[in-house]
Motif scaffolding. Structure first.
Motif, PDB file in Angstrom:
ATOM      1  N   MET A   1       0.815  -1.206   0.000  1.00 20.64           N
ATOM      2  CA  MET A   1       0.000   0.000   0.000  1.00 20.64           C
ATOM      3  C   MET A   1       0.859   1.271   0.000  1.00 20.64           C
ATOM      4  SD  MET A   1      -3.003  -1.060  -0.447  1.00 20.64           S
ATOM      5  CE  MET A   1      -4.067   0.331  -0.097  1.00 20.64           C
ATOM      6  N   PHE A   2       1.055   1.900   1.141  1.00 16.27           N
ATOM      7  CA  PHE A   2       1.727   3.187   1.176  1.00 16.27           C
ATOM      8  C   PHE A   2       3.251   3.071   1.156  1.00 16.27           C
ATOM      9  CE2 PHE A   2      -2.458   4.078   2.993  1.00 16.27           C
ATOM     10  CZ  PHE A   2      -2.860   5.095   2.141  1.00 16.27           C
ATOM     11  N   ASN A   3       3.772   1.886   0.898  1.00 18.12           N
ATOM     12  CA  ASN A   3       5.214   1.707   0.838  1.00 18.12           C
ATOM     13  C   ASN A   3       5.629   1.127  -0.518  1.00 18.12           C
ATOM     14  OD1 ASN A   3       7.795   1.879   1.921  1.00 18.12           O
ATOM     15  ND2 ASN A   3       7.763  -0.253   2.584  1.00 18.12           N
ATOM     16  N   PHE A   4       4.890   1.463  -1.572  1.00 15.09           N
ATOM     17  CA  PHE A   4       5.289   1.022  -2.901  1.00 15.09           C
ATOM     18  C   PHE A   4       6.643   1.651  -3.248  1.00 15.09           C
ATOM     19  CE2 PHE A   4       0.847   0.187  -4.902  1.00 15.09           C
ATOM     20  CZ  PHE A   4       0.657  -0.828  -3.977  1.00 15.09           C
ATOM     21  N   SER A   5       7.449   0.918  -3.963  1.00 18.99           N
ATOM     22  CA  SER A   5       8.797   1.418  -4.243  1.00 18.99           C
ATOM     23  C   SER A   5       9.180   1.192  -5.702  1.00 18.99           C
ATOM     24  CB  SER A   5       9.813   0.745  -3.310  1.00 18.99           C
ATOM     25  OG  SER A   5       9.694  -0.671  -3.373  1.00 18.99           O
ATOM     26  N   SER A   6       8.305   1.615  -6.604  1.00 23.32           N
ATOM     27  CA  SER A   6       8.593   1.557  -8.038  1.00 23.32           C
ATOM     28  C   SER A   6       8.845   0.139  -8.534  1.00 23.32           C
ATOM     29  CB  SER A   6       9.775   2.463  -8.390  1.00 23.32           C
ATOM     30  OG  SER A   6       9.490   3.797  -8.081  1.00 23.32           O
ATOM     31  N   LYS A   7       8.087  -0.818  -8.025  1.00 28.73           N
ATOM     32  CA  LYS A   7       8.210  -2.191  -8.495  1.00 28.73           C
ATOM     33  C   LYS A   7       7.574  -2.316  -9.868  1.00 28.73           C
ATOM     34  CE  LYS A   7      10.250  -3.710  -4.828  1.00 28.73           C
ATOM     35  NZ  LYS A   7      11.648  -4.138  -4.872  1.00 28.73           N
ATOM     36  N   PRO A   8       8.271  -2.858 -10.847  1.00 25.18           N
ATOM     37  CA  PRO A   8       7.721  -2.958 -12.207  1.00 25.18           C
ATOM     38  C   PRO A   8       6.778  -4.144 -12.347  1.00 25.18           C
ATOM     39  CG  PRO A   8       9.980  -3.744 -12.169  1.00 25.18           C
ATOM     40  CD  PRO A   8       9.676  -3.280 -10.774  1.00 25.18           C
ATOM     41  N   PHE A   9       5.890  -4.026 -13.316  1.00 28.45           N
ATOM     42  CA  PHE A   9       5.044  -5.137 -13.732  1.00 28.45           C
ATOM     43  C   PHE A   9       4.963  -5.131 -15.252  1.00 28.45           C
ATOM     44  CE2 PHE A   9       2.154  -1.580 -12.785  1.00 28.45           C
ATOM     45  CZ  PHE A   9       1.410  -1.480 -13.958  1.00 28.45           C
ATOM     46  N   VAL A  10       4.575  -6.262 -15.825  1.00 30.46           N
ATOM     47  CA  VAL A  10       4.495  -6.402 -17.277  1.00 30.46           C
ATOM     48  C   VAL A  10       3.093  -6.862 -17.640  1.00 30.46           C
ATOM     49  CG1 VAL A  10       5.336  -7.666 -19.301  1.00 30.46           C
ATOM     50  CG2 VAL A  10       6.944  -6.923 -17.523  1.00 30.46           C
ATOM     51  N   VAL A  11       2.475  -6.143 -18.583  1.00 29.61           N
ATOM     52  CA  VAL A  11       1.135  -6.480 -19.053  1.00 29.61           C
ATOM     53  C   VAL A  11       1.257  -7.295 -20.337  1.00 29.61           C
ATOM     54  CG1 VAL A  11      -1.028  -5.556 -19.962  1.00 29.61           C
ATOM     55  CG2 VAL A  11       0.040  -4.499 -17.972  1.00 29.61           C
ATOM     56  N   ASN A  12       0.600  -8.443 -20.334  1.00 32.56           N
ATOM     57  CA  ASN A  12       0.638  -9.371 -21.470  1.00 32.56           C
ATOM     58  C   ASN A  12      -0.731  -9.482 -22.124  1.00 32.56           C
ATOM     59  OD1 ASN A  12       3.230  -9.881 -20.592  1.00 32.56           O
ATOM     60  ND2 ASN A  12       2.998 -12.102 -20.540  1.00 32.56           N
ATOM     61  N   ALA A  13      -0.724  -9.726 -23.418  1.00 31.15           N
ATOM     62  CA  ALA A  13      -1.925 -10.124 -24.155  1.00 31.15           C
ATOM     63  C   ALA A  13      -1.578 -11.435 -24.852  1.00 31.15           C
ATOM     64  CB  ALA A  13      -2.330  -9.063 -25.170  1.00 31.15           C
ATOM     65  N   GLY A  14      -2.117 -12.525 -24.328  1.00 30.02           N
ATOM     66  CA  GLY A  14      -1.737 -13.830 -24.853  1.00 30.02           C
ATOM     67  C   GLY A  14      -0.275 -14.094 -24.575  1.00 30.02           C
ATOM     68  N   ASN A  15       0.477 -14.468 -25.593  1.00 29.64           N
ATOM     69  CA  ASN A  15       1.904 -14.753 -25.417  1.00 29.64           C
ATOM     70  C   ASN A  15       2.774 -13.556 -25.790  1.00 29.64           C
ATOM     71  OD1 ASN A  15       1.480 -14.736 -28.129  1.00 29.64           O
ATOM     72  ND2 ASN A  15       2.402 -16.729 -28.556  1.00 29.64           N
ATOM     73  N   GLN A  16       2.181 -12.363 -25.865  1.00 32.98           N
ATOM     74  CA  GLN A  16       2.928 -11.162 -26.221  1.00 32.98           C
ATOM     75  C   GLN A  16       3.016 -10.220 -25.032  1.00 32.98           C
ATOM     76  OE1 GLN A  16       0.464 -10.162 -29.815  1.00 32.98           O
ATOM     77  NE2 GLN A  16       2.463 -10.058 -30.813  1.00 32.98           N
ATOM     78  N   ARG A  17       4.205  -9.706 -24.794  1.00 29.97           N
ATOM     79  CA  ARG A  17       4.401  -8.695 -23.765  1.00 29.97           C
ATOM     80  C   ARG A  17       4.135  -7.322 -24.382  1.00 29.97           C
ATOM     81  NH1 ARG A  17       9.886 -10.854 -20.643  1.00 29.97           N
ATOM     82  NH2 ARG A  17       9.218 -13.055 -20.493  1.00 29.97           N
ATOM     83  N   ILE A  18       3.231  -6.562 -23.788  1.00 28.76           N
ATOM     84  CA  ILE A  18       2.792  -5.311 -24.416  1.00 28.76           C
ATOM     85  C   ILE A  18       3.490  -4.093 -23.827  1.00 28.76           C
ATOM     86  CG2 ILE A  18       0.811  -3.922 -25.083  1.00 28.76           C
ATOM     87  CD1 ILE A  18       0.846  -6.775 -26.234  1.00 28.76           C
ATOM     88  N   TYR A  19       3.482  -3.953 -22.508  1.00 29.08           N
ATOM     89  CA  TYR A  19       4.146  -2.782 -21.933  1.00 29.08           C
ATOM     90  C   TYR A  19       4.587  -3.066 -20.497  1.00 29.08           C
ATOM     91  CZ  TYR A  19      -0.226  -1.437 -19.471  1.00 29.08           C
ATOM     92  OH  TYR A  19      -1.343  -1.402 -18.666  1.00 29.08           O
ATOM     93  N   ILE A  20       5.520  -2.225 -20.033  1.00 28.10           N
ATOM     94  CA  ILE A  20       5.997  -2.255 -18.648  1.00 28.10           C
ATOM     95  C   ILE A  20       5.329  -1.120 -17.886  1.00 28.10           C
ATOM     96  CG2 ILE A  20       8.004  -2.084 -17.129  1.00 28.10           C
ATOM     97  CD1 ILE A  20       9.721  -2.940 -19.539  1.00 28.10           C
ATOM     98  N   GLY A  21       4.819  -1.430 -16.719  1.00 24.88           N
ATOM     99  CA  GLY A  21       4.286  -0.417 -15.823  1.00 24.88           C
ATOM    100  C   GLY A  21       5.008  -0.490 -14.495  1.00 24.88           C
ATOM    101  N   SER A  22       4.561   0.350 -13.548  1.00 25.37           N
ATOM    102  CA  SER A  22       5.217   0.366 -12.255  1.00 25.37           C
ATOM    103  C   SER A  22       4.222   0.695 -11.157  1.00 25.37           C
ATOM    104  CB  SER A  22       6.344   1.398 -12.239  1.00 25.37           C
ATOM    105  OG  SER A  22       6.947   1.469 -10.957  1.00 25.37           O
ATOM    106  N   PHE A  23       4.427   0.107  -9.994  1.00 21.76           N
ATOM    107  CA  PHE A  23       3.724   0.567  -8.809  1.00 21.76           C
ATOM    108  C   PHE A  23       4.347   1.885  -8.378  1.00 21.76           C
ATOM    109  CE2 PHE A  23       3.103  -3.973  -8.892  1.00 21.76           C
ATOM    110  CZ  PHE A  23       1.754  -4.095  -8.587  1.00 21.76           C
ATOM    111  N   PHE A  24       3.542   2.723  -7.759  1.00 25.83           N
ATOM    112  CA  PHE A  24       4.034   4.063  -7.431  1.00 25.83           C
ATOM    113  C   PHE A  24       3.405   4.532  -6.126  1.00 25.83           C
ATOM    114  CE2 PHE A  24       3.580   8.729  -7.667  1.00 25.83           C
ATOM    115  CZ  PHE A  24       4.921   9.075  -7.718  1.00 25.83           C
ATOM    116  N   SER A  25       4.213   5.179  -5.312  1.00 23.87           N
ATOM    117  CA  SER A  25       3.716   5.739  -4.059  1.00 23.87           C
ATOM    118  C   SER A  25       3.841   7.246  -4.065  1.00 23.87           C
ATOM    119  CB  SER A  25       4.499   5.166  -2.874  1.00 23.87           C
ATOM    120  OG  SER A  25       4.106   5.807  -1.678  1.00 23.87           O
ATOM    121  N   ALA A  26       2.800   7.914  -3.587  1.00 27.72           N
ATOM    122  CA  ALA A  26       2.821   9.374  -3.523  1.00 27.72           C
ATOM    123  C   ALA A  26       3.873   9.876  -2.540  1.00 27.72           C
ATOM    124  CB  ALA A  26       1.443   9.899  -3.132  1.00 27.72           C
TER     125      ALA A  26
END
Length: 321
Positions: free
Chosen positions: A95-120
């Motif tokens: 929750m309030f201690n997110f530290s820019s951990k990345p995640f990857v969004v997939n559609a089927g067997n294709q990787r589409i984009y990288i996102g990140s968790f973010f804390s204010a």
């Protein structure tokens, strides 16, 4: 011989079927990295296909009731606390201690984009990219995870491969679109008044109940929706409704109007509360926001869903006195 031919034909059909299914697979999913210690800044220049992902997705289409493509809000079929509890167990952030951990969004067997968790509360800048922020996780109801984006241009969340995967997984919903049709300065003084017109269109497959300024009134509507933001193209200066008077009220079903699928409604709203607006060429931004802290048990009116979230549009306005 006939049995051999038949068996060969069946095997060939099976191979073809597997190839077709692989190429057109839905299976929307979000994966975490295998190395829990990496931040987004550690991998931002790494090719997405070179990242090592965990064996199992963090969230898959099986966990999702539906995905609103207009807002990129993920409506879960279970409590979102389960997913964040798992992250806390594996990487000691929550929750309030997110530290820019990345995640990857997939559609089927294709990787589409990288996102990140973010804390204010974090001092780390992750730029303009899709994020899941602690503030929005806290503010949205227990079944919704919003994926935000800092820049409205070249939005990777809108990749057609994601849309196709959601459709094939039967979790796609189009949501709403908004068009800002007109902006007019009615009174230009120390506290100025403007009038603007917008059109909402239901692009969903279902009828929706939408937040209606005609039913809620201007004061309530502008508690949730800021009005028009003016950006001077020459000076880069922003003007907004900083002096507006809004009315904080507990949300009510009386504020909503049914908008049938494929239909539109147009509203003209007046808002007082702007500083004096100099002549100039402006880019006007309108963000149609709604109440969002509505639990799923209260999100239906006459068997139709209340739409919640934010959509936006822009409008060029040349103001001369």
């Amino acid at each position: 011989m006939k049995r051999i031919i038949l068996l060969t034909s069946l095997l060939l059909l099976l191979v073809i079927s597997c190839e077709i299914n692989e190429d057109s697979a839905g299976n929307f999913s979000i994966y975490m990295l295998k190395d829990d210690g990496l931040s987004y800044l550690d991998i931002k220049d790494v090719d997405i296909d070179d990242l090592e992902l965990k064996d199992d997705p963090w969230i898959s289409s099986d966990d999702i009731k539906f995905y609103d493509f207009s807002t990129h809000n993920i409506y879960l079929n279970k409590s979102k606390s389960r997913f964040f509890d798992e992250l806390a167990d594996s990487s000691q952030f929550y929750m309030f201690n997110f530290s820019s951990k990345p995640f990857v969004v997939n559609a089927g067997n294709q990787r589409i984009y990288i996102g990140s968790f973010f804390s204010a509360v974090s001092s780390m800048s992750i730029g303009k990219m899709p994020t899941i922020s602690d503030g929005m996780i806290f503010y949205y109801p227990d079944d919704i995870i919003p994926i935000e984006f800092g820049s409205e241009q070249d939005d990777p969340r809108r990749d057609p491969r994601i849309r196709n995967a959601l459709i094939q997984d039967n979790i796609y919903h189009g949501g709403l679109s908004v068009e800002l049709l007109d902006v007019l300065i009615l009174e230009n003084s120390d506290i100025s008044t403007i009038q603007y017109t917008f059109r909402l269109t239901n692009t969903d497959s279902e009828d929706l109940y939408v937040f209606d300024p005609d039913k809620a009134g201007s004061a309530v509507f502008h508690y949730y929706t800021n009005g028009i933001d003016f950006w001077d193209k020459s000076t880069g200066k922003y003007l907004w409704s900083q002096y507006k008077i809004s009315e904080n009220a507990e949300w009510s079903t009386d504020w909503y109007r049914r908008l049938d699928k494929g239909k539109s409604m147009t509203r003209t709203v007046t808002l007082k509360g702007y500083p004096q607006i100099p002549p100039g060429n402006y880019k006007c931004y309108f963000y149609y926001n709604t109440p969002i802290r509505i639990d799923k048990d209260h999100r239906t009116i006459h068997n139709s869903r209340i739409w919640l979230g934010r959509v936006w549009d822009e409008y060029d306005y040349n103001y001369t006195e």
